[in-house]
Design a protein around this motif. Structure first.
Motif, PDB file in Angstrom:
ATOM      1  N   ASP A  55      -7.277  -4.442  -3.947  1.00 27.08           N
ATOM      2  CA  ASP A  55      -6.670  -5.350  -2.979  1.00 27.08           C
ATOM      3  C   ASP A  55      -7.545  -6.601  -2.958  1.00 27.08           C
ATOM      4  OD1 ASP A  55      -5.990  -6.787  -0.678  1.00 27.08           O
ATOM      5  OD2 ASP A  55      -5.321  -4.975   0.363  1.00 27.08           O
ATOM      6  N   SER A 103      -5.986   2.024   2.173  1.00 27.96           N
ATOM      7  CA  SER A 103      -5.922   0.636   1.723  1.00 27.96           C
ATOM      8  C   SER A 103      -7.314   0.135   1.331  1.00 27.96           C
ATOM      9  CB  SER A 103      -5.357  -0.247   2.832  1.00 27.96           C
ATOM     10  OG  SER A 103      -5.454  -1.588   2.436  1.00 27.96           O
ATOM     11  N   THR A 136       0.841  -1.201   0.000  1.00 30.05           N
ATOM     12  CA  THR A 136       0.000   0.000   0.000  1.00 30.05           C
ATOM     13  C   THR A 136       0.877   1.252   0.000  1.00 30.05           C
ATOM     14  OG1 THR A 136      -1.838  -1.155   1.039  1.00 30.05           O
ATOM     15  CG2 THR A 136      -1.812   1.240   1.258  1.00 30.05           C
ATOM     16  N   GLU A 178      -3.026  -5.159  -5.367  1.00 28.11           N
ATOM     17  CA  GLU A 178      -2.380  -5.894  -4.274  1.00 28.11           C
ATOM     18  C   GLU A 178      -3.018  -7.281  -4.197  1.00 28.11           C
ATOM     19  OE1 GLU A 178      -1.870  -3.700  -0.549  1.00 28.11           O
ATOM     20  OE2 GLU A 178      -2.310  -1.842  -1.619  1.00 28.11           O
TER      21      GLU A 178
HETATM   22 MG   LIG Z   1      -2.009  -3.221   1.589  1.00 27.92          MG
END
Ligand SMILES: [Mg+2]
Ligand SMILES: Nc1ncnc2c1ncn2[C@@H]1O[C@H](COP(=O)(O)OP(=O)(O)O)[C@@H](O)[C@H]1O
Length: 160
Positions: free
Chosen positions: A83, A59, A41, A111
């Motif tokens: 993510d 995030s 992040t 991510e």
């Molecule tokens: Mg992260």
């Protein structure tokens, strides 16, 4: 292609992300690999800064996808930050519309991309951050697309 940079601080990881962000263009997909707390992040926030994103980037662990407005050569460009940590099946990546985010007017940074590997474009850039906690990080850049080699020139001054 295989570039490696050592980072001894979160600020430096952010800075490397920022330098990458400065050379990104629409259609680029960045797969960001590393353990919890590796600095994915932090790196993505640097990419956002390099792309001129003005709003704070949090995030997307719980929301899966965040979208920001950036600038490239005076033109607006979208930055999509994902993510996928919470996904359990590759099909879920399809359900959240991952393929729709790979468009020419957006940069996509992901991510925990492993679960969606089958949906990712082959010309993506993979950034791996090795290490966590108080350890030094190794940031490794890899791509099957040779075009990245030239674009990552800025790293040659950083790499050992
Ligand atoms: Mg992260
Ligand atoms: N060299 C480094 N690079 C990145 N983060 C670091 C480094 N050294 C320590 N850290 C710390 O590790 C944590 C990384 O958090 P974060 O970016 O949220 O990781 P991830 O998204 O990979 O889970 C931060 O608390 C940061 O301060």
């Amino acid at each position: 292609m295989d570039y490696k940079v050592t980072s001894n601080s979160v600020e430096y990881t952010h800075e490397i992300g920022k330098q990458l962000g400065r050379c990104l263009q629409g259609g680029d997909v960045i797969a960001l690999i590393g353990d919890l707390g590796a600095g994915k992040t932090a790196f993505a926030q640097g990419v956002g800064e390099g792309l001129g994103v003005a709003s704070p980037m949090a995030s997307p662990t719980f929301t899966l996808i965040h979208e920001y407005k950036g600038q490239r050569d005076g033109t607006e460009i979208r930055l999509i930050h994902m993510d996928l940590y919470r996904l359990r099946h590759p099909e879920e990546a399809e359900v959240i519309g991952i393929a729709d985010t790979f468009t020419e007017d957006a940069v996509c940074i992901i991510e925990w991309p492993e679960i969606a590997e089958d949906y990712l474009p082959d010309d993506r850039l993979t950034v791996g951050i090795l290490g966590s906690g108080e350890m030094t990080r190794e940031i490794v850049f890899q791509s099957k697309d040779s075009g990245w080699e030239k674009r990552l020139d800025f790293l040659s001054g950083e790499a050992e």
